[in-house]
Write a protein that holds these residues in place. Structure first.
Motif, short mmCIF file in Angstrom:
data_model
loop_
_atom_site.label_atom_id
_atom_site.label_comp_id
_atom_site.label_asym_id
_atom_site.label_seq_id
_atom_site.Cartn_x
_atom_site.Cartn_y
_atom_site.Cartn_z
N PHE A 13 79.88 32.45 34.88
CA PHE A 13 80.31 31.39 35.78
C PHE A 13 81.67 31.70 36.40
N ILE A 14 81.89 31.16 37.59
CA ILE A 14 83.18 31.22 38.26
C ILE A 14 83.85 29.87 38.05
N VAL A 15 85.06 29.88 37.50
CA VAL A 15 85.81 28.64 37.29
C VAL A 15 86.58 28.36 38.57
N THR A 16 86.22 27.28 39.28
CA THR A 16 86.86 26.97 40.55
C THR A 16 88.04 26.02 40.39
N ASN A 17 88.05 25.24 39.31
CA ASN A 17 89.15 24.30 39.08
C ASN A 17 89.20 23.97 37.59
N ALA A 18 90.39 23.83 37.08
CA ALA A 18 90.59 23.42 35.69
C ALA A 18 91.74 22.43 35.66
N SER A 19 91.51 21.26 35.03
CA SER A 19 92.55 20.25 34.99
C SER A 19 92.38 19.40 33.74
N GLU A 20 93.39 18.55 33.50
CA GLU A 20 93.33 17.62 32.38
C GLU A 20 93.55 16.22 32.92
N LYS A 21 92.61 15.32 32.61
CA LYS A 21 92.72 13.92 33.04
C LYS A 21 92.33 13.02 31.89
N GLY A 22 93.19 12.11 31.54
CA GLY A 22 92.89 11.14 30.50
C GLY A 22 92.61 11.76 29.14
N HIS A 28 85.54 22.90 36.48
CA HIS A 28 84.59 22.91 37.58
C HIS A 28 84.09 24.35 37.71
N VAL A 29 82.78 24.54 37.53
CA VAL A 29 82.21 25.89 37.50
C VAL A 29 81.03 26.00 38.45
N GLU A 30 80.74 27.24 38.85
CA GLU A 30 79.56 27.54 39.66
C GLU A 30 79.15 28.97 39.39
N LEU A 31 77.91 29.31 39.72
CA LEU A 31 77.41 30.67 39.56
C LEU A 31 77.64 31.46 40.83
N LYS A 32 77.68 32.81 40.68
CA LYS A 32 77.78 33.67 41.85
C LYS A 32 76.54 33.50 42.71
N ARG A 33 76.73 33.63 44.00
CA ARG A 33 75.62 33.54 44.94
C ARG A 33 74.88 34.87 44.93
N LYS A 55 77.40 16.74 35.88
CA LYS A 55 78.42 16.54 34.85
C LYS A 55 77.79 16.85 33.50
N ILE A 56 78.40 17.76 32.76
CA ILE A 56 77.88 18.18 31.46
C ILE A 56 78.93 17.92 30.40
N GLN A 57 78.61 17.10 29.42
CA GLN A 57 79.52 16.84 28.30
C GLN A 57 79.53 18.07 27.41
N HIS A 58 80.68 18.58 27.12
CA HIS A 58 80.86 19.74 26.27
C HIS A 58 81.59 19.26 25.03
N THR A 59 81.35 19.88 23.90
CA THR A 59 81.96 19.40 22.66
C THR A 59 83.48 19.51 22.69
N GLN A 60 84.00 20.73 22.62
CA GLN A 60 85.44 20.93 22.68
C GLN A 60 85.75 22.32 23.19
N ALA A 61 86.83 22.42 23.88
CA ALA A 61 87.38 23.71 24.30
C ALA A 61 88.89 23.55 24.31
N PHE A 62 89.56 24.53 23.83
CA PHE A 62 91.02 24.52 23.79
C PHE A 62 91.55 23.36 22.95
N VAL A 67 84.76 18.36 29.64
CA VAL A 67 83.65 18.02 30.53
C VAL A 67 83.52 19.16 31.53
N LEU A 68 82.27 19.63 31.74
CA LEU A 68 82.00 20.65 32.74
C LEU A 68 81.38 20.00 33.96
N PHE A 69 81.87 20.35 35.12
CA PHE A 69 81.27 19.92 36.37
C PHE A 69 80.65 21.16 37.00
N TYR A 70 79.32 21.24 36.89
CA TYR A 70 78.58 22.41 37.34
C TYR A 70 78.04 22.18 38.75
#
Length: 74
Positions: A13-22, A28-33, A55-62, A67-70
Motif C-alpha cells: 500500500f501507498i500511505v497518502t496521509n497519516a494523522s492523529e485525531k481524538g 489513508h492508504v491506496e494500492l498502486k495503479r 473505513k477499516i477498524q484496525h486493532t492497534q499500531a504504534f 483506523v485505516l481509510f482505504y
C-alpha cells in the motif's frame, strides 16, 4: 503527499496521509495503479471507473487505536 514509511502488513500500500485525531491514529492508504482486464471488451487498461473510501477498524499500531481509510477502486 505520499509517504515512504513501511508498515508491517501494509507493504504493498501507498500511505497518502497519516494523522492523529481524538486519540486515534488515522492512516489513508491506496494500492498502486496497475493494468487490469476490462470486463466489457477484455482489453487491458489502467483506467479506473471510480474510487470509494472504505473505513477499516484496525486493532492497534504504534501503541494506539488505529483506523485505516482505504481508497479502493471500482
Amino acid at each position: 503527499m505520499h509517504s515512504n514509511i513501511f508498515i508491517p502488513g501494509l507493504e504493498e500500500f501507498i500511505v497518502t496521509n497519516a494523522s492523529e485525531k481524538g486519540g486515534m491514529y488515522q492512516l489513508h492508504v491506496e494500492l498502486k495503479r496497475k493494468p487490469h482486464r476490462c470486463p466489457a471488451c477484455g482489453n487491458y487498461t489502467d483506467r479506473i471507473h471510480d474510487y470509494r473510501v472504505q473505513k477499516i477498524q484496525h486493532t492497534q499500531a504504534f501503541g494506539r487505536p488505529t483506523v485505516l481509510f482505504y481508497r479502493k477502486r471500482r
